[in-house]
Enzyme design. Structure first.
Site, PDB file in Angstrom:
ATOM      1  N   SER A   1       0.857  -1.187   0.000  1.00 20.38           N
ATOM      2  CA  SER A   1       0.000   0.000   0.000  1.00 20.38           C
ATOM      3  C   SER A   1       0.894   1.239   0.000  1.00 20.38           C
ATOM      4  O   SER A   1       1.687   1.437   0.929  1.00 20.38           O
ATOM      5  CB  SER A   1      -0.901   0.018   1.238  1.00 20.38           C
ATOM      6  OG  SER A   1      -1.366   1.344   1.444  1.00 20.38           O
TER       7      SER A   1
ATOM      8  N   ASP B   1     -22.471  -0.207  -3.762  1.00 16.92           N
ATOM      9  CA  ASP B   1     -21.145   0.412  -3.883  1.00 16.92           C
ATOM     10  C   ASP B   1     -20.305  -0.267  -4.959  1.00 16.92           C
ATOM     11  O   ASP B   1     -19.664   0.391  -5.790  1.00 16.92           O
ATOM     12  CB  ASP B   1     -20.419   0.364  -2.527  1.00 16.92           C
ATOM     13  CG  ASP B   1     -21.229   1.019  -1.427  1.00 16.92           C
ATOM     14  OD1 ASP B   1     -22.133   1.815  -1.758  1.00 16.92           O
ATOM     15  OD2 ASP B   1     -20.966   0.737  -0.245  1.00 16.92           O
TER      16      ASP B   1
ATOM     17  N   ALA C   1     -15.144   7.861   5.032  1.00 15.44           N
ATOM     18  CA  ALA C   1     -15.932   9.077   4.779  1.00 15.44           C
ATOM     19  C   ALA C   1     -17.290   8.750   4.173  1.00 15.44           C
ATOM     20  O   ALA C   1     -18.018   9.639   3.752  1.00 15.44           O
ATOM     21  CB  ALA C   1     -15.155  10.011   3.859  1.00 15.44           C
ATOM     22  N   GLY C   2     -17.621   7.461   4.087  1.00 15.96           N
ATOM     23  CA  GLY C   2     -18.892   7.076   3.468  1.00 15.96           C
ATOM     24  C   GLY C   2     -18.857   7.230   1.961  1.00 15.96           C
ATOM     25  O   GLY C   2     -19.891   7.384   1.316  1.00 15.96           O
ATOM     26  N   LEU C   3     -17.646   7.197   1.359  1.00 13.63           N
ATOM     27  CA  LEU C   3     -17.523   7.378  -0.089  1.00 13.63           C
ATOM     28  C   LEU C   3     -17.015   6.100  -0.768  1.00 13.63           C
ATOM     29  O   LEU C   3     -16.551   6.119  -1.914  1.00 13.63           O
ATOM     30  CB  LEU C   3     -16.591   8.564  -0.402  1.00 13.63           C
ATOM     31  CG  LEU C   3     -17.079   9.911   0.182  1.00 13.63           C
ATOM     32  CD1 LEU C   3     -16.065  11.012  -0.055  1.00 13.63           C
ATOM     33  CD2 LEU C   3     -18.438  10.311  -0.407  1.00 13.63           C
TER      34      LEU C   3
END
Ligand code: GLA
Length: 396
Positions: A75, A181, A132-134
């Site tokens: 990462s 999503d 962030a809910g994205l």
């Protein structure tokens, strides 16, 4: 401009991949976007309708085969590397739960589907804000699946890939999310919202013709710890509601089958109890708001669409109870700006982000009208981005 920054990001990832694993041929690159859900919240796992759009924040993955049986994943953002034997893919890395679970889960799901797995080296990087809910996790799953498809050449169309990634998240990572999503990360299209029927997976691109208005996403940078347990509790409450409704109508399969103006929900109210009733009322009314939103958007009626967004938030706050004081504050401050047509929480809830439909002038006043008073009251600064409307999957 968008294209330029994309190329720059891909080049940076390729360079980092080379620095970590050594340069050479055979590197597959792919990316997938985060998303913001415009309306249709907590409807996906009730067989209902959603209307998300991809955002201009992406997760990128570079992958190459290895000659041995190792999987090595780096990462860039965490500057961390994990490794495991490909034969041990199904074992959770309990020493390091977190970002690496998502690519590992996709490998597991591909293996479970009969795709022959090989040793791999992978690098991942991105700019979708985490927590962030994205939907950074769905973006990572889909980008991983796409990179591996380029590398290994297996057949899997877009909807099937979205379902595979959802299965990875449900059955390996252990989050009981719906299909929204992953589906929009794979199938979303630039400048469009994606209308998805979460039962049949029928979908349609709805053009977002916003004229002199824009969509602004504001990340509260608040994440309450009860998110996962509260999400699962909402799901169970919906299931309880369906049981009570089935006693009255045995043909009913999910809350999606309840007519918004019908008497069924009211008739079942005493059996359900007040809390379950309110959860069901949210889902039933939210499905109707999605349909009405598509009609409004296709007519270019942004005022009506904004009012539906407001009604969605109020229902999520009062009936579904997945908002929180910080998010309600962001919504109230944004609504007070002249030129705001709609403001609501987006995503699973209990923190995360809001989505706002506003005039360009209102967006220019966002710092003064929302960010500054929020910081004064809550103690930290929320971050926001005005959406450039972007597209789903990308294989390079
Ligand atoms: C989370 C889940 C989605 C959906 C939303 C609520 O984002 O991952 O599947 O249920 O919450 O609409």
């Amino acid at each position: 401009m968008q294209e330029t920054s994309r190329i720059r990001r891909s080049a940076a990832l390729r360079a980092r991949f080379g620095a970590v694993f050594g340069s050479g041929p055979g590197v597959a690159l792919a990316s997938a976007p985060g998303r913001v859900n415009l309306i249709g919240e907590h409807t996906d796992y009730n067989d209902g309708f959603v209307l998300p759009t991809p955002i201009d924040r992406r997760i990128e993955v570079a992958a190459r085969r290895r000659a041995d049986e190792q999987v090595v994943i780096h990462s860039v953002d965490f500057d961390e590397t994990v490794r495991f034997e490909v034969g041990a893919v199904e074992e959770r890395d309990s020493a390091r739960p977190g970002w690496s679970d998502y690519p590992r889960a996709v490998l597991w799901a591909l293996g479970a589907r009969g795709v022959p797995l090989t040793g791999l080296e992978m690098a991942v990087a991105g700019d979708v804000p985490l927590g962030a809910g994205l939907s950074s996790s769905a973006a990572l799953e889909v980008a991983t699946a796409l990179a591996l498809q380029t590398l290994w050449g297996f057949e899997l169309d877009g909807p099937a890939m979205a379902c595979l990634c959802r299965r990875a998240e449900n059955d390996y990572v252990g989050v009981r999310c719906g299909i929204m999503d992953q589906f929009v990360a794979r199938m979303g299209r630039e400048g469009h919202a994606l209308l998805l029927d979460c039962r049949s997976l029928e979908h349609r691109q709805v053009p977002l013709a916003l004229g002199r208005h824009c969509l602004l996403v504001c990340n509260s940078r608040v994440k309450h710890s009860l998110v996962d347990s509260a999400y699962n509790e909402r799901r169970r409450q919906c299931e309880k509601g369906v049981e009570a409704l089935k006693a009255l109508d045995p043909t009913l399969r999910a809350l999606r089958d309840v007519a918004p103006a019908g008497a069924l929900l009211e008739t079942a109210r005493p059996q359900m109890g007040e809390v379950v009733y309110r959860r069901c009322r949210h889902v039933v009314s939210e499905n109707a708001r999605v349909s009405a939103s598509v009609v409004a958007l296709e007519r270019g009626d942004l005022v009506t669409f904004g009012a539906l967004m407001n009604a969605s938030h109020d229902s999520l706050r009062d009936d579904y109870e997945v908002s929180c004081p910080e998010i309600d504050l962001l919504v109230d401050l944004a609504r007070a700006l002249p030129g705001t047509l709609g403001a609501r929480i987006t995503g699973g809830g209990f923190g995360g982000s809001t989505v706002n439909l506003m005039s360009e002038e209102a967006a220019q006043g966002f710092v003064e009208g929302v960010v500054v008073p929020f910081e004064r009251e809550v103690g930290h600064r929320p971050e926001f981005l005005v959406l450039r409307l972007t597209s789903g999957r990308r294989q390079c």
